[in-house]
Design a protein around this motif. Structure first.
Motif, PDB file in Angstrom:
ATOM      1  N   GLY A  53      26.672  71.186 -22.330  1.00 14.08           N
ATOM      2  CA  GLY A  53      25.620  70.173 -22.440  1.00 14.08           C
ATOM      3  C   GLY A  53      25.167  69.688 -21.068  1.00 14.08           C
ATOM      4  N   ASP A  54      23.961  69.143 -21.031  1.00 15.72           N
ATOM      5  CA  ASP A  54      23.427  68.584 -19.787  1.00 15.72           C
ATOM      6  C   ASP A  54      24.055  67.224 -19.511  1.00 15.72           C
ATOM      7  N   LEU A  55      24.357  66.990 -18.254  1.00 17.53           N
ATOM      8  CA  LEU A  55      24.802  65.658 -17.845  1.00 17.53           C
ATOM      9  C   LEU A  55      23.585  64.734 -17.809  1.00 17.53           C
ATOM     10  N   GLN A  56      23.814  63.445 -17.638  1.00 20.99           N
ATOM     11  CA  GLN A  56      22.717  62.485 -17.689  1.00 20.99           C
ATOM     12  C   GLN A  56      21.637  62.774 -16.652  1.00 20.99           C
ATOM     13  N   ALA A  57      22.014  63.156 -15.444  1.00 21.81           N
ATOM     14  CA  ALA A  57      21.027  63.411 -14.385  1.00 21.81           C
ATOM     15  C   ALA A  57      20.127  64.591 -14.751  1.00 21.81           C
ATOM     16  N   ALA A  58      20.743  65.670 -15.290  1.00 17.61           N
ATOM     17  CA  ALA A  58      19.958  66.842 -15.681  1.00 17.61           C
ATOM     18  C   ALA A  58      19.050  66.522 -16.869  1.00 17.61           C
ATOM     19  N   GLU A  59      19.550  65.756 -17.820  1.00 13.52           N
ATOM     20  CA  GLU A  59      18.743  65.364 -18.976  1.00 13.52           C
ATOM     21  C   GLU A  59      17.572  64.481 -18.540  1.00 13.52           C
ATOM     22  N   TYR A  60      17.835  63.579 -17.599  1.00 13.75           N
ATOM     23  CA  TYR A  60      16.771  62.721 -17.063  1.00 13.75           C
ATOM     24  C   TYR A  60      15.695  63.571 -16.380  1.00 13.75           C
ATOM     25  N   ASP A  61      16.106  64.531 -15.543  1.00 14.55           N
ATOM     26  CA  ASP A  61      15.144  65.407 -14.874  1.00 14.55           C
ATOM     27  C   ASP A  61      14.303  66.194 -15.874  1.00 14.55           C
ATOM     28  N   ARG A  62      14.939  66.704 -16.933  1.00  9.25           N
ATOM     29  CA  ARG A  62      14.218  67.475 -17.943  1.00  9.25           C
ATOM     30  C   ARG A  62      13.178  66.599 -18.650  1.00  9.25           C
ATOM     31  N   GLU A  63      13.585  65.382 -19.006  1.00  6.17           N
ATOM     32  CA  GLU A  63      12.649  64.484 -19.693  1.00  6.17           C
ATOM     33  C   GLU A  63      11.522  64.026 -18.768  1.00  6.17           C
ATOM     34  N   MET A  64      11.830  63.833 -17.475  1.00  9.70           N
ATOM     35  CA  MET A  64      10.784  63.451 -16.528  1.00  9.70           C
ATOM     36  C   MET A  64       9.766  64.581 -16.356  1.00  9.70           C
ATOM     37  N   LYS A  65      10.227  65.832 -16.330  1.00  8.46           N
ATOM     38  CA  LYS A  65       9.306  66.968 -16.228  1.00  8.46           C
ATOM     39  C   LYS A  65       8.410  67.058 -17.459  1.00  8.46           C
ATOM     40  N   ALA A  66       9.007  66.842 -18.637  1.00  5.08           N
ATOM     41  CA  ALA A  66       8.216  66.879 -19.869  1.00  5.08           C
ATOM     42  C   ALA A  66       7.191  65.744 -19.870  1.00  5.08           C
ATOM     43  N   GLY A  67       7.598  64.559 -19.422  1.00  7.55           N
ATOM     44  CA  GLY A  67       6.672  63.427 -19.346  1.00  7.55           C
ATOM     45  C   GLY A  67       5.554  63.675 -18.348  1.00  7.55           C
ATOM     46  N   ALA A  68       5.902  64.260 -17.206  1.00  7.48           N
ATOM     47  CA  ALA A  68       4.887  64.557 -16.188  1.00  7.48           C
ATOM     48  C   ALA A  68       3.882  65.589 -16.714  1.00  7.48           C
ATOM     49  N   LEU A  70       2.998  66.008 -19.873  1.00  9.19           N
ATOM     50  CA  LEU A  70       2.125  65.300 -20.815  1.00  9.19           C
ATOM     51  C   LEU A  70       1.095  64.457 -20.069  1.00  9.19           C
ATOM     52  N   LYS A  71       1.556  63.769 -19.020  1.00  6.38           N
ATOM     53  CA  LYS A  71       0.656  62.920 -18.242  1.00  6.38           C
ATOM     54  C   LYS A  71      -0.417  63.758 -17.557  1.00  6.38           C
TER      55      LYS A  71
END
Length: 197
Positions: A53-68, A70-71
């Protein structure tokens, strides 16, 4: 004290006359404690040893890329359709635009649009174009040379459209006090010599 094995036993020592009971922990509590130990071991193996599984930092980076992504897609769609935009006449949109204007624009353009640091928005002498699409572009991209920041990084496209629609209603408004002079014309010179000459 009885010799009943079910009765809690008093320990031999006491502190200031207070004796301590040697009670067994409730079974549900003990099992819950064992389950948390087991969960911690599985968590450690899953995330840190096997790295499944992804650690919190990797999960945060993945979600930030997905958000970027969309933006960027929303901003690209807005920019592609910029020339087709028209001002809204919906009262709710104009009310939202009025609130956004009061919060972000009024410090430079005055609450009534008369202009302070920024230009007067109630006259017909607009430096960067006076139609609705020009207003949206100025809000979207800003005018760094004049000190106006780009608002596309702060406001959503819908907010920019609503504030541009509100600003469109300010054109020709009657001001209680004189507004800033038009900036694309020479201001009128005072008649006669200055009092300092």
């Amino acid at each position: 004290m009885s010799n009943d094995p079910k009765e809690p036993l008093l320990l031999d020592h006491n502190y200031d006359g207070i004796q301590e009971l040697d009670n067994n922990l409730p079974r549900w509590w003990v099992w819950l404690f064992y389950i948390t130990i087991l969960y911690a071991a599985v968590y450690l193996i899953y995330y840190h040893v096997a790295r499944v599984g992804d650690l919190q930092a990797a999960e945060y980076d993945r979600e930030m890329k997905a958000g970027a992504a969309l933006k960027d897609a929303a901003m690209g769609h807005f920019e592609a359709n910029l020339s087709t935009l028209t001002p809204s006449t919906d009262a709710a949109v104009l009310q939202d635009g009025s609130q956004t204007y009061a919060k972000f624009c009024a410090p430079c353009h005055r609450a009534d649009g008369g202009g302070l640091v920024g230009p007067n928005l109630t006259d017909n002498y607009w430096i960067h174009g006076s139609n609705y699409v020009d207003t949206v572009k100025v809000i979207w991209d800003g005018v760094p040379a004049k000190g106006m920041i780009t608002w596309k990084t702060v406001l959503k496209p819908e907010q920019i459209q609503s504030v541009a629609s509100y600003i469109y209603t300010l054109r020709g408004a009657k001001l209680l006090s004189p507004g800033k002079l038009p900036e694309n014309q020479q201001p009128a010179k005072p008649a006669g010599p200055s009092q300092f000459e």
